[in-house]
Design a protein around this motif. Structure first.
Motif, PDB file in Angstrom:
ATOM      1  N   VAL B  40       0.847  -1.198   0.000  1.00  0.00           N
ATOM      2  CA  VAL B  40       0.000   0.000   0.000  1.00  0.00           C
ATOM      3  C   VAL B  40       0.883   1.249   0.000  1.00  0.00           C
ATOM      4  CG1 VAL B  40      -1.705   1.325   1.288  1.00  0.00           C
ATOM      5  CG2 VAL B  40      -1.935  -1.156   1.128  1.00  0.00           C
ATOM      6  N   ALA B  42       3.938   1.501  -1.055  1.00  0.00           N
ATOM      7  CA  ALA B  42       4.639   1.626  -2.349  1.00  0.00           C
ATOM      8  C   ALA B  42       3.720   2.295  -3.369  1.00  0.00           C
ATOM      9  CB  ALA B  42       5.081   0.253  -2.839  1.00  0.00           C
ATOM     10  N   GLY B  43       2.442   1.921  -3.357  1.00  0.00           N
ATOM     11  CA  GLY B  43       1.484   2.531  -4.274  1.00  0.00           C
ATOM     12  C   GLY B  43       1.329   4.015  -4.012  1.00  0.00           C
ATOM     13  N   ILE B  44       1.255   4.360  -2.732  1.00  0.00           N
ATOM     14  CA  ILE B  44       1.069   5.771  -2.381  1.00  0.00           C
ATOM     15  C   ILE B  44       2.324   6.589  -2.694  1.00  0.00           C
ATOM     16  CG2 ILE B  44       0.767   7.322  -0.398  1.00  0.00           C
ATOM     17  CD1 ILE B  44      -1.318   5.295   0.619  1.00  0.00           C
ATOM     18  N   ALA B  46       4.469   5.951  -5.062  1.00  0.00           N
ATOM     19  CA  ALA B  46       4.517   6.122  -6.520  1.00  0.00           C
ATOM     20  C   ALA B  46       3.543   7.216  -6.942  1.00  0.00           C
ATOM     21  CB  ALA B  46       4.172   4.801  -7.209  1.00  0.00           C
ATOM     22  N   HIS B  47       2.373   7.231  -6.302  1.00  0.00           N
ATOM     23  CA  HIS B  47       1.372   8.250  -6.588  1.00  0.00           C
ATOM     24  C   HIS B  47       1.942   9.636  -6.278  1.00  0.00           C
ATOM     25  CE1 HIS B  47      -2.940   9.727  -6.626  1.00  0.00           C
ATOM     26  NE2 HIS B  47      -2.325  10.733  -6.039  1.00  0.00           N
ATOM     27  N   SER B  49       5.068  10.642  -6.070  1.00  0.00           N
ATOM     28  CA  SER B  49       6.143  11.114  -6.945  1.00  0.00           C
ATOM     29  C   SER B  49       5.595  11.465  -8.324  1.00  0.00           C
ATOM     30  CB  SER B  49       7.291  10.098  -7.001  1.00  0.00           C
ATOM     31  OG  SER B  49       6.945   9.016  -7.813  1.00  0.00           O
ATOM     32  N   ASP B  50       4.596  10.719  -8.804  1.00  0.00           N
ATOM     33  CA  ASP B  50       3.987  11.056 -10.099  1.00  0.00           C
ATOM     34  C   ASP B  50       3.247  12.388 -10.038  1.00  0.00           C
ATOM     35  OD1 ASP B  50       4.932   8.819 -11.322  1.00  0.00           O
ATOM     36  OD2 ASP B  50       3.045   7.699 -11.266  1.00  0.00           O
ATOM     37  N   ALA B  51       2.436  12.539  -8.987  1.00  0.00           N
ATOM     38  CA  ALA B  51       1.619  13.748  -8.884  1.00  0.00           C
ATOM     39  C   ALA B  51       2.493  14.994  -8.703  1.00  0.00           C
ATOM     40  CB  ALA B  51       0.628  13.620  -7.734  1.00  0.00           C
ATOM     41  N   ASP B  64      -5.885  15.506  -2.035  1.00  0.00           N
ATOM     42  CA  ASP B  64      -6.557  14.571  -2.945  1.00  0.00           C
ATOM     43  C   ASP B  64      -6.453  13.128  -2.450  1.00  0.00           C
ATOM     44  OD1 ASP B  64      -7.411  16.542  -4.601  1.00  0.00           O
ATOM     45  OD2 ASP B  64      -5.844  16.265  -6.137  1.00  0.00           O
ATOM     46  N   LEU B  65      -5.318  12.809  -1.837  1.00  0.00           N
ATOM     47  CA  LEU B  65      -5.147  11.431  -1.354  1.00  0.00           C
ATOM     48  C   LEU B  65      -6.088  11.130  -0.193  1.00  0.00           C
ATOM     49  CD1 LEU B  65      -1.293  10.835  -1.545  1.00  0.00           C
ATOM     50  CD2 LEU B  65      -3.054   9.455  -2.625  1.00  0.00           C
ATOM     51  N   GLY B  66      -6.364  12.139   0.606  1.00  0.00           N
ATOM     52  CA  GLY B  66      -7.262  11.918   1.748  1.00  0.00           C
ATOM     53  C   GLY B  66      -6.482  11.642   3.012  1.00  0.00           C
ATOM     54  N   ALA B  70      -8.518   7.515   6.591  1.00  0.00           N
ATOM     55  CA  ALA B  70      -9.430   6.989   5.560  1.00  0.00           C
ATOM     56  C   ALA B  70      -8.767   5.851   4.782  1.00  0.00           C
ATOM     57  CB  ALA B  70      -9.849   8.116   4.612  1.00  0.00           C
ATOM     58  N   ILE B  71      -7.469   6.052   4.490  1.00  0.00           N
ATOM     59  CA  ILE B  71      -6.730   5.002   3.758  1.00  0.00           C
ATOM     60  C   ILE B  71      -6.639   3.738   4.605  1.00  0.00           C
ATOM     61  CG2 ILE B  71      -4.497   4.387   2.745  1.00  0.00           C
ATOM     62  CD1 ILE B  71      -4.121   7.422   2.185  1.00  0.00           C
ATOM     63  N   GLN B  74      -9.935   1.869   4.798  1.00  0.00           N
ATOM     64  CA  GLN B  74     -10.166   1.066   3.595  1.00  0.00           C
ATOM     65  C   GLN B  74      -9.319  -0.213   3.634  1.00  0.00           C
ATOM     66  OE1 GLN B  74     -12.138   1.726   0.676  1.00  0.00           O
ATOM     67  NE2 GLN B  74     -11.537  -0.352   0.109  1.00  0.00           N
TER      68      GLN B  74
END
Lengths: 112, 231
Positions: B40, B42-44, B46-47, B49-51, B64-66, B70-71, B74
Motif C-alpha cells: 500500500v 509503495a502505491g502511495i 509512486a502516486h 512522486s507522479d503527482a 486529494d489522497l485523503g 481513511a486510507i 479502507q
C-alpha cells in the motif's frame, strides 16, 4: 453527519469499485494517479488514497501485477496490469452485474 | 517477487509535508500484515512522486489522497477477517503423506517383521535300531534338517535407536502441515527433498516403505493451496 443519499451511494459503491478498476485495466495497463483520477471523476472513490489498499488487495489476489515502466515523461512509473485471473474475475462480475441490474430494475419499475 | 515491489533507484527525498504525511500513513497502516502494508505504501509513494512530478503542490496532492485514517480504514476493511482454513488439494496430499509415514513408521517399529532369520539346525545322529533287535549297530543316519524361521521387527532387532530413525519421516511430513504462510512452500520443498534423500539412503532396508509418503509429499508440491483456489 453524512447525508443519507451519500450513505446509500457509499454502500452501493463499496462492492463494485474493484471491478471498475479491473474493467478500467482491461483497456490496457495504467498507473496509480491515472486510475485514481478516473475513479474520482466518476465519483467512485472519495479520497484517491483509498485506491491503494484496493489495488494491493487485487495484486495479492493475483488479479493485477505491477511493474515499473519508463513513461513517456522519461521517469519510471508503477504500472498496474490485468492478469488472466483478473480478466476471469471481471467476466464473472459482468454476468453477475447484468443479472443483478436486471432484477433490481425489475423491482424499481414495479414500484413506479 | 516482481520488480514492482521496490522503487527503482534511490529513495526520493520528499518535501517536508509529504514526508510527514507518509509517516502518518505508515503509522495508520501499522496493524496491517507487513507485506500488505509495504505494498500500500509503495502505491502511495509512486502516486506522490507522479503527482508532484506533474507540478501539483504538496498540499493539493495530500488533500486529494485523503486522510491517513481513511486510507487505513479502507485497508483494514479489505483485510478480511481470517477466513476458516479449509482443506486445499495440497494440504490433503500432505496429510496423506503424513498418514503414510506415520503408519509405516509405527508398523516398522512394532509390527512388521523386517528381519527373517532362517536357522537350519543340523540334527545329531539318530541311532537306528537294527531289525534283529540288537541295538547300537552304530549306523548313523542324519535326520532331515530342521528349518526354523524366526522373524524380528526393527525394534526387536535394533532396539530403541530405531525409534529415533522412524521418527524422521514423521517429522518431515508433519512440518509442511504446521508451517503456514510464507514459509509453507520452502518448508514443504525441503521436507520432500530430505524425505527423498532418506528414502534413497535407506533404500535397501526401510527406504522403500516410505516411497508412498514421498510420492504424496512430492505430488502435494504441485497441487494448489486452498488460498490459491479461492483467489
Amino acid at each position: 453527519m453524512v447525508d443519507n443519499g451519500d450513505r446509500i451511494a457509499t454502500s452501493l459503491r463499496k462492492g463494485v469499485v474493484e471491478f471498475c478498476v479491473l474493467a478500467l485495466l482491461d483497456g490496457g495497463r495504467s498507473y496509480g494517479v491515472d486510475i485514481a483520477r478516473r475513479l474520482t471523476a466518476a465519483g467512485l472513490i472519495a479520497g484517491e488514497g483509498t485506491l491503494y489498499p484496493l489495488l494491493s488487495r487485487l495484486r495479492a489476489a493475483g488479479h493485477v501485477t505491477t511493474e515499473w515502466i519508463e513513461s513517456e515523461a522519461g521517469r519510471p512509473r508503477r504500472y498496474y496490469e490485468l492478469t488472466a485471473s483478473g480478466r476471469a474475475q471481471l467476466a464473472e462480475f459482468r454476468s453477475a452485474w447484468a443479472a443483478l441490474r436486471a432484477s433490481v430494475e425489475g423491482f424499481l419499475e414495479e414500484e413506479t | 517477487m516482481t520488480r514492482g515491489d521496490r522503487t527503482p533507484g534511490d529513495m526520493t527525498t520528499w518535501p517536508d509535508p509529504i514526508d510527514r504525511y507518509l509517516a502518518d500513513v505508515g503509522r495508520a497502516l501499522d496493524p496491517l500484515p507487513p507485506a500488505q502494508r509495504a505494498d500500500v505504501l509503495a502505491g502511495i509513494e509512486a502516486h506522490l512522486s507522479d503527482a508532484l512530478a506533474e507540478g501539483a503542490s504538496p498540499a493539493a496532492v495530500i488533500a486529494d489522497l485523503g486522510t491517513p485514517e481513511a486510507i487505513a480504514a479502507q485497508a483494514l476493511e479489505d483485510a478480511a477477517p481470517p477466513r476458516p482454513r479449509y482443506l486445499g488439494p495440497r494440504r490433503i496430499a500432505q496429510i496423506v503423506a503424513f498418514a503414510f509415514a506415520l503408519f509405516v513408521s509405527i508398523g516398522l517399529a512394532t509390527v512388521i517383521p523386517v528381519y527373517t532369520t532362517v536357522t537350519t539346525s543340523q540334527s545329531e545322529c539318530v541311532l537306528t535300531t537294527s531289525p534283529d533287535g540288537s541295538s547300537g549297530s552304530g549306523t548313523c543316519t542324519p535326520a532331515p534338517a530342521e528349518t526354523v524361521e524366526s522373524t524380528a521387527t526393527l525394534a526387536d532387532a535394533n532396539g530403541p535407536f530405531v525409534v529415533a530413525v522412524v521418527l524422521i519421516p514423521i517429522f518431515l511430513t508433519l512440518l509442511p502441515l504446521v508451517a503456514l504462510g510464507r514459509v509453507h512452500l520452502p518448508v514443504s520443498i525441503v521436507g520432500t527433498v530430505l524425505l527423498a534423500a532418506g528414502c534413497a539412503i535407506a533404500g535397501f532396508t526401510i527406504g522403500l516403505f516410505y516411497v508412498p509418503a514421498l510420492l504424496a509429499s512430492a505430488v502435494a508440491l504441485f497441487l494448489p493451496t486452498a488460498a490459491k483456489m479461492r483467489a
